[in-house]
Design a protein around this motif. Structure first.
Motif, PDB file in Angstrom:
ATOM      1  N   SER A 103     -74.067  72.539  -6.796  1.00 37.61           N
ATOM      2  CA  SER A 103     -74.486  73.919  -7.070  1.00 37.61           C
ATOM      3  C   SER A 103     -73.298  74.884  -7.097  1.00 37.61           C
ATOM      4  O   SER A 103     -73.467  76.052  -7.421  1.00 37.61           O
ATOM      5  CB  SER A 103     -75.451  74.378  -5.974  1.00 37.61           C
ATOM      6  N   GLY A 104     -72.108  74.423  -6.685  1.00 39.25           N
ATOM      7  CA  GLY A 104     -70.932  75.304  -6.617  1.00 39.25           C
ATOM      8  C   GLY A 104     -70.720  75.885  -5.232  1.00 39.25           C
ATOM      9  O   GLY A 104     -69.763  76.636  -5.004  1.00 39.25           O
ATOM     10  N   GLU A 128     -67.120  68.095 -13.724  1.00 37.14           N
ATOM     11  CA  GLU A 128     -68.582  67.964 -13.723  1.00 37.14           C
ATOM     12  C   GLU A 128     -69.006  67.334 -15.036  1.00 37.14           C
ATOM     13  O   GLU A 128     -68.717  67.869 -16.104  1.00 37.14           O
ATOM     14  CB  GLU A 128     -69.229  69.347 -13.548  1.00 37.14           C
ATOM     15  N   ARG A 134     -72.923  72.044 -14.833  1.00 36.62           N
ATOM     16  CA  ARG A 134     -71.758  72.863 -15.168  1.00 36.62           C
ATOM     17  C   ARG A 134     -72.197  74.300 -15.459  1.00 36.62           C
ATOM     18  O   ARG A 134     -71.587  75.258 -14.971  1.00 36.62           O
ATOM     19  CB  ARG A 134     -71.069  72.265 -16.399  1.00 36.62           C
ATOM     20  N   GLN A 137     -73.054  75.957 -12.215  1.00 32.04           N
ATOM     21  CA  GLN A 137     -71.846  76.277 -11.427  1.00 32.04           C
ATOM     22  C   GLN A 137     -71.146  77.508 -12.009  1.00 32.04           C
ATOM     23  O   GLN A 137     -70.697  78.386 -11.262  1.00 32.04           O
ATOM     24  CB  GLN A 137     -70.875  75.091 -11.440  1.00 32.04           C
ATOM     25  N   TRP A 154     -63.196  74.073 -15.847  1.00 32.67           N
ATOM     26  CA  TRP A 154     -64.087  72.903 -15.813  1.00 32.67           C
ATOM     27  C   TRP A 154     -63.484  71.793 -16.670  1.00 32.67           C
ATOM     28  O   TRP A 154     -63.014  72.054 -17.790  1.00 32.67           O
ATOM     29  CB  TRP A 154     -65.472  73.286 -16.306  1.00 32.67           C
TER      30      TRP A 154
END
Ligand code: SAM
Length: 390
Positions: A103-104, A128, A134, A137, A154
């Motif tokens: 979830s970040g 991710e 992604r 997040q 990312w």
């Protein structure tokens, strides 16, 4: 038969699972009736658009299927961040690479603490593979840390170019597809996934030569032979993952946090059903073939295998201990006291600390292993008793 304590999914979710089941069944037919369990598990978790981690359902937190330590409390990430500070201050070009950021929540807690301590990394990389996660997040991190967007990147694959810094992986290894075997009177038998009239079933299959060697070495390394009927797992891709991550790392750490044991406990006769576990809406059960795509499937980590894979990839074991030991060594109690608030907040924090630290919760089932090169061990390991991963 479905465990009656596991709630039934709604019709649209069942249709989603049926689409994934049809795709896996087709693969099994094309392969002649059986595929390795790791292939089944990879599809169930990561099949693009259909796998558990690739599709859009809520997974983390109270509304999802399980809660991880960073979801539980930001103090978990703050403790990790404090360990990174000396490296990040010494190396202005250092980066942090988080695998499987979920979830970040861990990225947010780590970056907040590093910002407060003026030790932000040059870049915070998030690897991710799930497009859905992604997007979640990106939304969560942009909302929580608007000033840091320029440092976030990312990735679709691990870096190839040389770099230094720290790889963080919380509950990522337990989500790696595993292969399964069963002990029979004539030796260890690989268990694949086949088809019956009622769905997927375990089906014996020949092990590829490299795995047969691996299983023979594993059997020889165990202090107590496993009895006939014993089921267990291994991660056939662990060495390759460690090699990929270690190769470009010129200096720094790989920090893995996960539930698991050293080999002798992992492959202990008392654990005769193995460590495979499935989660759906906070209910745990043992049927990996139930609703593929809708439930999480995990296996505990063999930390001896992880240390060996690190060694084979040219990394040194810098520290290994329980999650409780690591967090206390990293100053969790001091951090918690700094954050003291009103009675309700204090009570909530005390409950979170219990879950992070108690042996019956995450405190001892979870371990922290740091592998690295050209870098000193995290300071937390100097303040606590280390345990041996063998
Ligand atoms: C159980 S979740 C943990 C999420 C998060 N780290 C946390 O602690 O809340 C597992 C995560 O690992 C990711 N994952 C699995 N294998 C991976 C790999 N080889 N590289 C990067 N991420 C991976 C999954 O997509 C998922 O986001």
């Amino acid at each position: 038969m479905t465990d009656p304590s596991v709630p039934s999914p709604p019709a649209d979710a069942l249709a989603h699972s049926a689409a994934l089941q049809a795709r896996i069944a087709e693969r099994i037919r094309r392969a002649g009736g059986v595929i390795d369990f790791s292939e089944y598990m990879r599809a169930a978790l990561y099949e693009p658009g259909l796998g558990y981690y690739s599709a859009g359902s809520a997974k983390f937190g109270a509304a999802g299927d399980f809660i991880t330590a960073p979801e539980l409390s930001p103090l978990f990430g703050a403790c990790i961040a404090d360990q990174l500070v000396p490296l990040l201050r010494d190396w202005p070009d250092a980066q942090v690479l988080e695998l499987g950021p979920g979830s970040g929540a861990l990225a947010i807690a780590v970056l907040r603490r590093l910002a407060a301590r003026r030790a932000l990394p040059a870049r915070y990389l998030l690897l991710e593979t799930s497009a859905d996660l992604r997007a979640r997040q990106q939304q969560a991190l942009t909302a929580a840390l608007p000033g840091l967007a320029g440092r976030l990147h990312w990735l679709d694959a691990p870096p190839h170019a040389p770099w230094r810094g720290v790889v963080l992986a919380n509950e990522v290894l337990d989500a790696q597809p595993v292969s399964r075997f069963m002990v029979t009177a004539s030796g260890w038998q690989l268990l694949g996934t086949g088809l019956s009239d009622h769905g997927f079933i375990d089906r014996p299959m020949p092990a590829p030569p490299a795995w047969a060697d691996h299983l023979a070495r594993l059997a020889a390394a165990l202090p107590v032979p496993l009895p006939v009927g014993h089921h267990a797992e291994f991660d056939p891709a662990l060495n390759a993952l460690l090699k990929t991550l270690a190769a470009p790392l010129e200096a720094g750490w790989l920090m893995f946090i996960d539930y698991g044991h050293p080999r002798a406990a992992y492959y202990h006769p008392s654990r005769h059903r193995g460590t495979l576990m499935c989660h759906y809406r906070h209910r745990a059960h043992e049927d990996p073939y139930l609703w593929p795509g809708l439930q999480d499937i995990t296996a505990w980590v063999d930390f001896t295998a992880l240390a060996e894979a690190g060694h084979a990839a040219g990394l040194e074991l810098l520290g290994y201990t329980t999650q409780a030991g690591f967090l206390l060594g990293a100053g969790l109690e001091t951090l918690a006291a700094e954050g003291a608030g009103d009675a309700v907040a204090d009570y909530r924090q005390a409950q979170q600390l219990k879950r992070l630290l108690l042996p019956s919760e995450m405190g001892e089932r979870f371990k922290v292993m740091v592998l690295g090169r050209q870098a000193p061990p995290p300071a937390a390991f100097e303040r606590i008793e280390r345990i041996e991963p063998l």
